[in-house]
Design an enzyme around this catalytic site. Structure first.
Site, PDB file in Angstrom:
ATOM      1  N   GLU A 162     -65.029  29.017 -25.284  1.00 38.76           N
ATOM      2  CA  GLU A 162     -65.023  28.911 -26.752  1.00 38.76           C
ATOM      3  C   GLU A 162     -64.320  27.672 -27.292  1.00 38.76           C
ATOM      4  OE1 GLU A 162     -63.669  32.711 -28.264  1.00 38.76           O
ATOM      5  OE2 GLU A 162     -65.007  33.798 -26.924  1.00 38.76           O
ATOM      6  N   GLU A 268     -71.486  38.100 -21.516  1.00 40.61           N
ATOM      7  CA  GLU A 268     -70.668  39.130 -22.182  1.00 40.61           C
ATOM      8  C   GLU A 268     -71.543  39.996 -23.089  1.00 40.61           C
ATOM      9  OE1 GLU A 268     -67.243  37.468 -24.187  1.00 40.61           O
ATOM     10  OE2 GLU A 268     -66.888  36.010 -22.595  1.00 40.61           O
TER      11      GLU A 268
END
Ligand code: G3I
Length: 380
Positions: A162, A268
């Site tokens: 991220e 995820e």
């Protein structure tokens, strides 16, 4: 460890709904696991915490259904080196030993993220950025020690998680960026490769398949390649909603990455059926309150919608040979992070198994899509 009870009990109505009447299920297939259905086509994984392994039905499900395991929290920097110089590997070691005992692969998550990162790594006690060389040395020591510890036992690492900003800037404003500068992502990949030249290395992020963020992810791929670092796959987290993003948008994103000749892993995955914002997994997008409509039961109609979405998503992903892994972010609904984000304390139903470890219609949808992709001769 005791074997799983045979729990594959979706009603005929749901079976019809999730296979759409066109699939080729025959006697015996209804007990097939995700792992068996996928075969060699791609890896199917789950994210776990080490304490899940102390609960026999939970451990059995993890062992039986999945090819690979990601540590959902216990390989993050604050779990492994909360205090500088004191490495704590017990929980992560337990996960790796379990995986090895069950012929499963381990995915390392993550070497560098702005959440769950110890402050000392990039900031002084006043919260000011450390000098670049000191911050680099902290990062190097962390990555060398962690990747070195698991050398040969972790197949691949989410090296950086991220780093891409959700709005104007290219990179998110983080302690690592402030202390080291724009090449901190490249440095993290270099350090990981030094520590285990055989480990696969991934860049992992949410919403990078989406139109608003995709060009920045393509820039990340380009810049890592220009720097000559190893990059095996781009990790598309896949924190999706029932109605968003559209299949077309996901397809556009994944195709754009595959066109660069890089593998895509969905790292995820979950599908949130509760009302909320569309912020991917932006942890700052917390909501103070929100409806909690399925506290006691999840209605049949919602099971159907969730199963349909999983069916469509799995079939889309499985169309592309360059998609080499799908990892669910959790095994049962009881352990999903979505029970606490963006609203704390809700009852979510985003995964494939319910709170009693029973497969949901969504499980059958995913499993049947895997089965069909892996058995083209019997596909409709
Ligand atoms: O370990 C403490 C425990 O001691 C304490 O009693 C408890 C009280 O709330 O908190 C526990 O820590 C929690 C931790 O998960 C372990 O359960 C944190 O509060 C909680 O914020 C943390 O959430 C994790 C989240 O990342 C934020 O760091 C989720 O479990 C984890 O699933 C989630 O995973 C991230 C990926 O790493 C990156 N992509 C997005 C994804 C979802 O946010």
């Amino acid at each position: 460890m005791r074997r799983l009870p045979r729990l594959f009990t979706a009603s005929p109505v749901f079976m019809a709904l999730v296979v759409g009447g066109g699939s080729s299920l025959h006697a015996g297939e209804s007990t097939q696991t995700l792992r068996d259905a996928a075969g060699e086509r791609l890896l199917v994984g789950t994210a776990i915490m080490s304490h899940h392994l102390d609960d026999p039905p939970h451990a059995a499900l993890i062992a039986e259904q999945f090819h690979c395991i990601t540590a959902g929290n216990e390989m993050k920097p604050d779990a492994l080196q909360r205090v500088q110089g004191q490495f704590t590997f017990d929980a992560a070691d337990k996960i790796v030993a379990f995986a090895e005992a069950h012929g499963q692969t381990v995915i390392g998550h993550t070497l560098l993220w702005h959440h769950q990162a110890p402050r000392w790594m990039f900031e002084d006690e006043q919260g000011q950025p450390l000098p670049r060389e000191q911050a680099l040395e902290n990062l190097r020591t962390h990555i060398h020690t962690v990747v070195g510890h698991f050398k040969g036992r972790v197949k691949g690492w989410d090296v950086v998680n991220e780093a891409i900003d959700d709005s104007e800037p290219y990179l998110r404003d983080t302690p690592a960026l402030r202390a080291i500068g724009y090449d901190y992502v490249i440095k993290a990949f270099q350090f990981a490769h030094e520590a285990d030249p055989d480990a696969e290395l991934y860049y992992n992020d949410y919403n990078i398949e989406r139109d608003y963020k995709r060009d920045k992810a393509l820039r990340m791929i380009r810049e890592l390649r220009e720097a000559g670092v190893r990059l095996d796959a781009i990790g598309v987290q896949g924190h999706w909603l029932l109605g968003s993003p559209s299949l077309d948008e996901i397809d556009r994103g994944i195709s754009a990455f595959l066109k660069q000749g890089i593998s895509v892993m969905v790292t995820e995955m979950d599908v949130d059926p509760l009302p909320r914002n569309d912020a991917g997994a932006d942890l700052s997008a917390t909501e103070r309150a929100g409806q909690n409509p399925y506290l006691d039961t999840f209605p049949d109609e919602m099971h159907h919608r969730l199963a349909t979405r999983y069916d469509e998503l799995f079939r889309l992903l499985l169309r592309e040979p360059g998609v080499t892994r799908i990892t669910l972010w959790g095994t049962t609904d009881a352990h999903s992070w979505l029970n606490n984000w963006p609203v704390r304390g809700r009852t979510n139903h985003a995964l494939l198994f319910d709170r009693d470890f029973k497969p949901k219609p969504a499980f059958h949808a995913a499993r049947n899509a895997l089965h069909d992709a892996n058995s083209p001769a019997t596909s409709p």
